[in-house]
Design a protein around this motif. Structure first.
Motif, PDB file in Angstrom:
ATOM      1  N   SER A  53       0.832  -1.203   0.000  1.00  0.00           N
ATOM      2  CA  SER A  53       0.000   0.000   0.000  1.00  0.00           C
ATOM      3  C   SER A  53       0.868   1.255   0.000  1.00  0.00           C
ATOM      4  O   SER A  53       0.584   2.222  -0.713  1.00  0.00           O
ATOM      5  N   GLU A  54       1.932   1.231   0.813  1.00  0.00           N
ATOM      6  CA  GLU A  54       2.821   2.375   0.891  1.00  0.00           C
ATOM      7  C   GLU A  54       3.568   2.581  -0.425  1.00  0.00           C
ATOM      8  O   GLU A  54       3.722   3.720  -0.898  1.00  0.00           O
ATOM      9  N   ALA A  55       4.026   1.492  -1.049  1.00  0.00           N
ATOM     10  CA  ALA A  55       4.721   1.589  -2.331  1.00  0.00           C
ATOM     11  C   ALA A  55       3.795   2.143  -3.408  1.00  0.00           C
ATOM     12  O   ALA A  55       4.203   2.954  -4.247  1.00  0.00           O
ATOM     13  N   PHE A  56       2.534   1.715  -3.380  1.00  0.00           N
ATOM     14  CA  PHE A  56       1.550   2.194  -4.351  1.00  0.00           C
ATOM     15  C   PHE A  56       1.269   3.683  -4.138  1.00  0.00           C
ATOM     16  O   PHE A  56       1.176   4.461  -5.101  1.00  0.00           O
ATOM     17  N   ARG A  57       1.150   4.090  -2.880  1.00  0.00           N
ATOM     18  CA  ARG A  57       0.910   5.496  -2.574  1.00  0.00           C
ATOM     19  C   ARG A  57       2.066   6.363  -3.059  1.00  0.00           C
ATOM     20  O   ARG A  57       1.863   7.421  -3.666  1.00  0.00           O
ATOM     21  N   GLU A  58       3.302   5.914  -2.812  1.00  0.00           N
ATOM     22  CA  GLU A  58       4.472   6.669  -3.244  1.00  0.00           C
ATOM     23  C   GLU A  58       4.519   6.776  -4.777  1.00  0.00           C
ATOM     24  O   GLU A  58       4.855   7.838  -5.325  1.00  0.00           O
ATOM     25  N   LEU A  59       4.189   5.684  -5.465  1.00  0.00           N
ATOM     26  CA  LEU A  59       4.197   5.676  -6.925  1.00  0.00           C
ATOM     27  C   LEU A  59       3.202   6.686  -7.488  1.00  0.00           C
ATOM     28  O   LEU A  59       3.533   7.475  -8.384  1.00  0.00           O
ATOM     29  N   THR A  60       1.994   6.673  -6.966  1.00  0.00           N
ATOM     30  CA  THR A  60       0.959   7.557  -7.503  1.00  0.00           C
ATOM     31  C   THR A  60       1.200   9.012  -7.123  1.00  0.00           C
ATOM     32  O   THR A  60       0.952   9.920  -7.920  1.00  0.00           O
ATOM     33  N   GLU A  61       1.716   9.250  -5.914  1.00  0.00           N
ATOM     34  CA  GLU A  61       1.962  10.620  -5.479  1.00  0.00           C
ATOM     35  C   GLU A  61       3.056  11.290  -6.311  1.00  0.00           C
ATOM     36  O   GLU A  61       2.935  12.459  -6.688  1.00  0.00           O
ATOM     37  N   ARG A  62       4.141  10.557  -6.585  1.00  0.00           N
ATOM     38  CA  ARG A  62       5.222  11.184  -7.352  1.00  0.00           C
ATOM     39  C   ARG A  62       4.841  11.401  -8.814  1.00  0.00           C
ATOM     40  O   ARG A  62       5.514  12.145  -9.533  1.00  0.00           O
ATOM     41  N   ASN A  63       3.773  10.758  -9.248  1.00  0.00           N
ATOM     42  CA  ASN A  63       3.284  10.980 -10.607  1.00  0.00           C
ATOM     43  C   ASN A  63       2.086  11.921 -10.645  1.00  0.00           C
ATOM     44  O   ASN A  63       1.466  12.107 -11.697  1.00  0.00           O
ATOM     45  N   GLY A  64       1.761  12.503  -9.505  1.00  0.00           N
ATOM     46  CA  GLY A  64       0.730  13.512  -9.447  1.00  0.00           C
ATOM     47  C   GLY A  64      -0.684  12.999  -9.630  1.00  0.00           C
ATOM     48  O   GLY A  64      -1.557  13.732 -10.107  1.00  0.00           O
ATOM     49  N   ILE A  65      -0.950  11.760  -9.232  1.00  0.00           N
ATOM     50  CA  ILE A  65      -2.282  11.179  -9.365  1.00  0.00           C
ATOM     51  C   ILE A  65      -3.091  11.440  -8.100  1.00  0.00           C
ATOM     52  O   ILE A  65      -2.629  11.166  -6.996  1.00  0.00           O
ATOM     53  N   GLU A  66      -4.290  11.939  -8.272  1.00  0.00           N
ATOM     54  CA  GLU A  66      -5.152  12.204  -7.120  1.00  0.00           C
ATOM     55  C   GLU A  66      -5.578  10.894  -6.451  1.00  0.00           C
ATOM     56  O   GLU A  66      -5.780   9.877  -7.143  1.00  0.00           O
ATOM     57  N   PRO A  67      -5.707  10.882  -5.125  1.00  0.00           N
ATOM     58  CA  PRO A  67      -6.048   9.655  -4.388  1.00  0.00           C
ATOM     59  C   PRO A  67      -7.322   8.971  -4.881  1.00  0.00           C
ATOM     60  O   PRO A  67      -7.405   7.745  -4.910  1.00  0.00           O
ATOM     61  N   GLU A  68      -8.325   9.757  -5.274  1.00  0.00           N
ATOM     62  CA  GLU A  68      -9.592   9.165  -5.708  1.00  0.00           C
ATOM     63  C   GLU A  68      -9.468   8.418  -7.034  1.00  0.00           C
ATOM     64  O   GLU A  68     -10.351   7.629  -7.398  1.00  0.00           O
ATOM     65  N   ALA A  69      -8.366   8.633  -7.761  1.00  0.00           N
ATOM     66  CA  ALA A  69      -8.152   7.936  -9.032  1.00  0.00           C
ATOM     67  C   ALA A  69      -7.247   6.719  -8.864  1.00  0.00           C
ATOM     68  O   ALA A  69      -6.905   6.062  -9.847  1.00  0.00           O
ATOM     69  N   CYS A  70      -6.864   6.411  -7.622  1.00  0.00           N
ATOM     70  CA  CYS A  70      -5.942   5.297  -7.345  1.00  0.00           C
ATOM     71  C   CYS A  70      -6.713   4.134  -6.723  1.00  0.00           C
ATOM     72  O   CYS A  70      -7.443   4.318  -5.758  1.00  0.00           O
ATOM     73  N   HIS A  71      -6.517   2.950  -7.264  1.00  0.00           N
ATOM     74  CA  HIS A  71      -7.265   1.780  -6.812  1.00  0.00           C
ATOM     75  C   HIS A  71      -6.309   0.603  -6.599  1.00  0.00           C
ATOM     76  O   HIS A  71      -5.628   0.176  -7.514  1.00  0.00           O
ATOM     77  N   MET A  72      -6.285   0.077  -5.383  1.00  0.00           N
ATOM     78  CA  MET A  72      -5.507  -1.116  -5.057  1.00  0.00           C
ATOM     79  C   MET A  72      -6.509  -2.196  -4.652  1.00  0.00           C
ATOM     80  O   MET A  72      -7.198  -2.071  -3.643  1.00  0.00           O
ATOM     81  N   VAL A  73      -6.597  -3.232  -5.473  1.00  0.00           N
ATOM     82  CA  VAL A  73      -7.617  -4.264  -5.276  1.00  0.00           C
ATOM     83  C   VAL A  73      -6.932  -5.622  -5.121  1.00  0.00           C
ATOM     84  O   VAL A  73      -6.103  -6.007  -5.947  1.00  0.00           O
ATOM     85  N   MET A  74      -7.281  -6.343  -4.066  1.00  0.00           N
ATOM     86  CA  MET A  74      -6.700  -7.660  -3.857  1.00  0.00           C
ATOM     87  C   MET A  74      -7.421  -8.693  -4.726  1.00  0.00           C
ATOM     88  O   MET A  74      -8.650  -8.714  -4.793  1.00  0.00           O
ATOM     89  N   GLY A  75      -6.635  -9.549  -5.404  1.00  0.00           N
ATOM     90  CA  GLY A  75      -7.222 -10.593  -6.240  1.00  0.00           C
ATOM     91  C   GLY A  75      -6.341 -10.922  -7.432  1.00  0.00           C
ATOM     92  O   GLY A  75      -5.298 -10.296  -7.653  1.00  0.00           O
ATOM     93  N   ASP A  76      -6.763 -11.897  -8.194  1.00  0.00           N
ATOM     94  CA  ASP A  76      -6.036 -12.293  -9.390  1.00  0.00           C
ATOM     95  C   ASP A  76      -6.027 -11.127 -10.376  1.00  0.00           C
ATOM     96  O   ASP A  76      -7.089 -10.613 -10.746  1.00  0.00           O
ATOM     97  N   PRO A  77      -4.839 -10.681 -10.844  1.00  0.00           N
ATOM     98  CA  PRO A  77      -4.760  -9.494 -11.698  1.00  0.00           C
ATOM     99  C   PRO A  77      -5.635  -9.563 -12.946  1.00  0.00           C
ATOM    100  O   PRO A  77      -6.283  -8.574 -13.305  1.00  0.00           O
ATOM    101  N   ALA A  78      -5.672 -10.717 -13.615  1.00  0.00           N
ATOM    102  CA  ALA A  78      -6.463 -10.842 -14.834  1.00  0.00           C
ATOM    103  C   ALA A  78      -7.949 -10.643 -14.554  1.00  0.00           C
ATOM    104  O   ALA A  78      -8.651  -9.933 -15.275  1.00  0.00           O
ATOM    105  N   LYS A  79      -8.438 -11.255 -13.482  1.00  0.00           N
ATOM    106  CA  LYS A  79      -9.859 -11.133 -13.138  1.00  0.00           C
ATOM    107  C   LYS A  79     -10.187  -9.723 -12.661  1.00  0.00           C
ATOM    108  O   LYS A  79     -11.216  -9.151 -13.032  1.00  0.00           O
ATOM    109  N   VAL A  80      -9.302  -9.163 -11.826  1.00  0.00           N
ATOM    110  CA  VAL A  80      -9.539  -7.822 -11.308  1.00  0.00           C
ATOM    111  C   VAL A  80      -9.601  -6.810 -12.447  1.00  0.00           C
ATOM    112  O   VAL A  80     -10.478  -5.934 -12.483  1.00  0.00           O
ATOM    113  N   LEU A  81      -8.682  -6.933 -13.403  1.00  0.00           N
ATOM    114  CA  LEU A  81      -8.634  -5.998 -14.525  1.00  0.00           C
ATOM    115  C   LEU A  81      -9.915  -6.015 -15.341  1.00  0.00           C
ATOM    116  O   LEU A  81     -10.493  -4.960 -15.649  1.00  0.00           O
ATOM    117  N   THR A  82     -10.349  -7.210 -15.703  1.00  0.00           N
ATOM    118  CA  THR A  82     -11.538  -7.304 -16.554  1.00  0.00           C
ATOM    119  C   THR A  82     -12.790  -6.797 -15.829  1.00  0.00           C
ATOM    120  O   THR A  82     -13.597  -6.077 -16.415  1.00  0.00           O
TER     121      THR A  82
END
Length: 221
Positions: free
Chosen positions: A142-171
């Motif tokens: 979670s912390e690594a994801f927050r750092e990644l999005t913050e340094r790229n100027g992404i607003e928190p409401e546009a950031c989504h971290m979802v637990m699960g199989d990546p292929a299923k989560v994406l679709t």
């Protein structure tokens, strides 16, 4: 504009890519049956495996220009990551969105099951996956994801971290959010963690949107 009629399309594409510094290959996504995909390697998959420039697979274009662009990042196995690759994926999504005046979302599908499987294969299930360590891993991701999005100027409401199989989560995410195009990496890892047939191949024929595939070695678009 050049139109070429050939028997071996892949070879001709590769020849053109070697002769000129193309920035991208744009192709319609060919929907083959599961049986055909099991028996034969499709041109789309062969391009994924062999083409080094960005690949834009166009499918189900609901809008003339994308309204929602999703960058799918991967923060697992940081020791094997291509340095700066996640930042590049976000940058490509931001540039595309700027050109199209679209909205940008960032998604990290956090696969705890895969981590648990890796631990079990090493014979350390009880040690690695106690509740305390699982919680610590989640907090670190979670912390690594927050750092990644913050340094790229992404607003928190546009950031989504979802637990699960990546292929299923994406679709599921793309269907629910009405995503027009997903920007994702063909491979995220190197060394023993690099494998062909990764998330891109698993989702390519399931996505309800177009897919822009970037490779770590490819030049910036």
């Amino acid at each position: 504009t050049e139109v070429v009629w050939v028997n071996n399309v892949l070879d001709e594409i590769q020849i053109h890519l070697k002769e000129q510094p193309f920035a991208m290959v744009v192709k319609d996504l060919e929907h083959e049956s599961r049986l055909m995909r099991a028996m034969f390697t499709t041109l789309d998959v062969r391009l994924l495996r062999e083409c080094s420039v960005p690949l834009h697979f166009v499918d189900k274009a609901s809008h003339a220009m994308p309204r929602k662009v999703l960058a799918a990042v991967d923060l697992s196995r940081p020791e094997d990551q291509f340095q700066g690759f996640n930042d590049r994926l976000i940058n490509e999504a931001l540039k595309l969105a700027m050109q199209c005046k679209a909205q940008v979302e960032i998604l990290y599908a956090y696969d705890m099951t895969s981590m648990q499987t890796d631990a079990e294969n090493l014979g350390h299930k009880s040690f690695w996956f106690g509740s305390n360590l699982a919680e610590s891993l989640h907090e670190a991701q979670s912390e690594a994801f927050r750092e990644l999005t913050e340094r790229n100027g992404i607003e928190p409401e546009a950031c989504h971290m979802v637990m699960g199989d990546p292929a299923k989560v994406l679709t599921i995410f793309c269907e629910a959010q009405g995503i027009d195009i997903v920007v994702m990496g063909r491979i995220h890892h190197r060394g023993l963690a690099k494998y062909v047939g990764s998330t891109v191949e698993r989702v390519l024929y399931k996505m309800p949107s177009s897919v822009l595939v970037i490779t770590p070695q490819a030049p910036t678009v």
